[in-house]
Design an enzyme around this catalytic site. Sequence first.
Site, PDB file in Angstrom:
ATOM      1  N   CYS A  34       0.807  -1.221   0.000  1.00  0.00           N
ATOM      2  CA  CYS A  34       0.000   0.000   0.000  1.00  0.00           C
ATOM      3  C   CYS A  34       0.836   1.264   0.000  1.00  0.00           C
ATOM      4  O   CYS A  34       0.293   2.360  -0.153  1.00  0.00           O
ATOM      5  CB  CYS A  34      -0.923   0.008   1.208  1.00  0.00           C
ATOM      6  SG  CYS A  34      -0.001  -0.076   2.750  1.00  0.00           S
ATOM      7  N   ASP A  36       2.385   2.504   2.530  1.00  0.00           N
ATOM      8  CA  ASP A  36       2.372   3.168   3.830  1.00  0.00           C
ATOM      9  C   ASP A  36       3.703   2.977   4.565  1.00  0.00           C
ATOM     10  O   ASP A  36       4.434   2.026   4.302  1.00  0.00           O
ATOM     11  CB  ASP A  36       1.220   2.630   4.686  1.00  0.00           C
ATOM     12  CG  ASP A  36      -0.115   3.092   4.137  1.00  0.00           C
ATOM     13  OD1 ASP A  36      -0.125   4.093   3.420  1.00  0.00           O
ATOM     14  OD2 ASP A  36      -1.121   2.437   4.426  1.00  0.00           O
ATOM     15  N   CYS A  59      -2.656   2.740   7.816  1.00  0.00           N
ATOM     16  CA  CYS A  59      -4.096   2.729   8.046  1.00  0.00           C
ATOM     17  C   CYS A  59      -4.415   2.376   9.502  1.00  0.00           C
ATOM     18  O   CYS A  59      -3.517   2.159  10.309  1.00  0.00           O
ATOM     19  CB  CYS A  59      -4.719   1.683   7.141  1.00  0.00           C
ATOM     20  SG  CYS A  59      -4.179   0.034   7.604  1.00  0.00           S
ATOM     21  N   CYS A 103      -0.894  -5.235   6.739  1.00  0.00           N
ATOM     22  CA  CYS A 103      -0.633  -4.051   7.563  1.00  0.00           C
ATOM     23  C   CYS A 103       0.101  -4.418   8.847  1.00  0.00           C
ATOM     24  O   CYS A 103       0.909  -3.639   9.358  1.00  0.00           O
ATOM     25  CB  CYS A 103      -1.944  -3.366   7.926  1.00  0.00           C
ATOM     26  SG  CYS A 103      -3.057  -3.164   6.532  1.00  0.00           S
TER      27      CYS A 103
HETATM   28 FE1  FES Z   1      -1.262   0.371   4.374  1.00  0.00          FE
HETATM   29 FE2  FES Z   1      -2.743  -0.850   6.134  1.00  0.00          FE
HETATM   30  S1  FES Z   1      -3.334  -0.243   4.170  1.00  0.00           S
HETATM   31  S2  FES Z   1      -0.707  -0.282   6.326  1.00  0.00           S
END
Ligand code: FES
Length: 139
Positions: A34, A36, A59, A103
Amino acid sequence: MNYSEKVMDHFINPRNVGEIEDADGIGEVGNAKCGDIMKMYLKIEGETITDCKFKTFGCGAAVATSSMATEMIKGKSIGDALQLTNSAVMEALDGLPPVKVHCSVLAEQAVKAALTDYYTKQCIDPEPIVGKVPEMEEE
Ligand code: FES
């Protein structure tokens, strides 16, 4: 999507958010799925992790798993922290929806990255102790 009460609790009221200014180890990892990012700060005395904090652009599930992970390694030995797996963290949170499992990997990897930094700063080769931590991946 159904989240457990524990996930919601750690998401709404995350523990150990922030930075440690004089951290002994800092790790930053990115989630290939993702994009992140997670940053983990560790304070280490002898073999004990005396404090740990995290910051994330992840998230809600990433926040909850990191919050739980910091609670699980704080006050524990480095050896215990290295044993921490994302499945143990998920179990402690009563599970995550399958699409959110990736995640939870962020917290485990950030802890390992911070320990890698800790050993590197002491001129100790981290790889035999921590293993390989995946580099920040770009899609
Ligand atoms: Fe990126 Fe959860 S969607 S860490």
